[in-house]
Design a protein around this motif. Structure first.
Motif, mmCIF file in Angstrom:
data_model
loop_
_atom_site.group_PDB
_atom_site.id
_atom_site.type_symbol
_atom_site.label_atom_id
_atom_site.label_comp_id
_atom_site.label_asym_id
_atom_site.label_seq_id
_atom_site.Cartn_x
_atom_site.Cartn_y
_atom_site.Cartn_z
ATOM 1 N N MET A 67 5.998 -5.237 -7.506
ATOM 2 C CA MET A 67 6.121 -3.925 -6.881
ATOM 3 C C MET A 67 7.551 -3.671 -6.425
ATOM 4 O O MET A 67 8.098 -2.580 -6.610
ATOM 5 C CB MET A 67 5.164 -3.811 -5.693
ATOM 6 N N PRO A 125 -5.489 1.448 -3.703
ATOM 7 C CA PRO A 125 -5.070 0.376 -2.812
ATOM 8 C C PRO A 125 -6.111 0.132 -1.733
ATOM 9 O O PRO A 125 -6.706 1.064 -1.212
ATOM 10 C CB PRO A 125 -3.763 0.911 -2.208
ATOM 11 N N GLN A 167 4.315 5.403 -5.765
ATOM 12 C CA GLN A 167 4.375 5.417 -7.221
ATOM 13 C C GLN A 167 3.745 6.659 -7.831
ATOM 14 O O GLN A 167 4.033 7.004 -8.979
ATOM 15 C CB GLN A 167 3.695 4.161 -7.782
ATOM 16 N N ARG A 172 0.830 -1.206 0.000
ATOM 17 C CA ARG A 172 0.000 0.000 0.000
ATOM 18 C C ARG A 172 0.864 1.256 0.000
ATOM 19 O O ARG A 172 0.556 2.238 -0.683
ATOM 20 C CB ARG A 172 -0.945 -0.020 1.200
ATOM 21 N N ALA A 210 2.179 1.668 -3.503
ATOM 22 C CA ALA A 210 1.171 2.181 -4.434
ATOM 23 C C ALA A 210 1.054 3.700 -4.333
ATOM 24 O O ALA A 210 0.918 4.389 -5.350
ATOM 25 C CB ALA A 210 -0.177 1.520 -4.154
ATOM 26 N N PRO A 259 -2.971 2.785 -10.656
ATOM 27 C CA PRO A 259 -3.555 1.448 -10.755
ATOM 28 C C PRO A 259 -5.030 1.540 -11.102
ATOM 29 O O PRO A 259 -5.655 2.588 -10.944
ATOM 30 C CB PRO A 259 -3.342 0.879 -9.343
#
Length: 306
Positions: free
Chosen positions: A244, A268, A208, A202, A205, A264
């Motif tokens: 990841m 998340p 990123q 998480r 994510a 994404p």
């Protein structure tokens, strides 16, 4: 609250001289949003947060018929205030050392009166209605008070921080989301390796989505260390987690000019769940006796003027 927990007088009301057992909590966010016992207050006009808090707590004291204790975390001034509020609307602040320690009985009574999970449900309801600011303020208040009462490593404190990180991601505040999620992951890596990988994922994510080169490098190095630590400890990683970890390494190797990874398909997920005090939590100064903005003479509350 049961009668066995609070001294009573002959009329079976709480004795006025009894020390408060239930401690209410309040929170003032940096933008002035105000929460009392997990409820966001409607301020109305230019009403100061301290007045709204005192009125709400005084109403509780009048209903109970006895003084009540309260802990106010005021992020607008980076301070924790500890209060005694009386049924007549008066209040005074006390120093930390004057406050009663929680104790097992007191903690159980407080959480029975204002259960944390009920507050989580309220946060989720706000989020489902798209009221992300309200949900975020309530989540911050819950995390701050649980951390103050139980410590940053406590399971409920960690879950509140994870929820706050998720809401920050939903609002597009990826820096805050990364910081909060990294704290959860950092604690899990130290205390519960079996549950650490999803938290590191998480945090990854959110990371990123960062665009600041310095933050990408600093936070990325910590994330890479976490992934490597899990592998070194023999924790099996799912294929998505392995991807990841490779993505973090690759982005760091490409250097500061690398573009942020695409968003994404879904944000998340957050599980509803527990290190040293989180180092990125800005410290709060303890209250002092007679703090003016939370000290009020009898009869000053809005409810008592009607």
């Amino acid at each position: 609250m049961t009668s066995s927990l609070t001294p009573r007088n002959e009329g079976n009301l709480p004795a006025l001289s009894a020390p408060p057992l239930i401690r209410l909590d309040a929170y003032v966010a940096e933008d002035g949003s105000t929460v009392v016992n997990g409820h966001l207050l409607e301020m109305g006009g230019t009403r100061p947060p301290n007045e709204a808090i005192l009125d709400a707590i005084a109403m509780f004291a009048r209903t109970l018929g006895a003084p009540v204790a309260a802990t106010v975390i005021d992020r607008s001034v980076l301070q924790v205030a500890r209060l005694r509020v009386y049924p007549d609307g008066s209040s005074r602040t006390i120093a930390d050392e004057e406050d009663l320690p929680p104790g097992r009985e007191r903690t159980a009574a407080e959480e029975e009166a204002f259960p944390p999970l009920a507050r989580v449900e309220r946060i989720i309801q706000h989020a489902q209605r798209g009221e992300l600011h309200a949900a975020s303020v309530l989540a911050s208040a819950l995390r701050e008070h649980l951390t103050l009462r139980r410590g940053a490593e406590d399971e409920l404190s960690l879950e509140a921080r994870a929820i706050e990180a998720y809401l920050a991601y939903q609002r597009g505040d990826y820096m805050l989301s990364t910081v909060l999620a990294l704290t959860v992951a950092r604690i899990r890596c130290r205390t519960d390796l079996i549950r650490a990988a999803p938290e590191v994922a998480r945090a990854t994510a959110a990371w990123q989505r960062l665009t600041d080169d310095g933050q990408v490098a600093t936070r990325g190095q910590e994330l890479l260390h976490m992934w490597e630590h899990l592998v070194a400890e023999g924790i099996p990683l799912e294929p998505s987690h392995q991807a990841m970890a490779r993505a973090v390494r690759s982005r760091l190797e490409r250097g500061p000019r690398s573009l942020p990874a695409p968003a994404p398909a879904t944000a998340p997920a957050v599980t509803v769940g527990q290190g040293p005090l989180a180092p990125e939590d800005t410290p709060l100064s303890p209250t002092r006796r007679g703090l003016r903005r939370f000290t009020r003479r009898p009869g000053r509350s809005a409810g008592s003027q009607s």
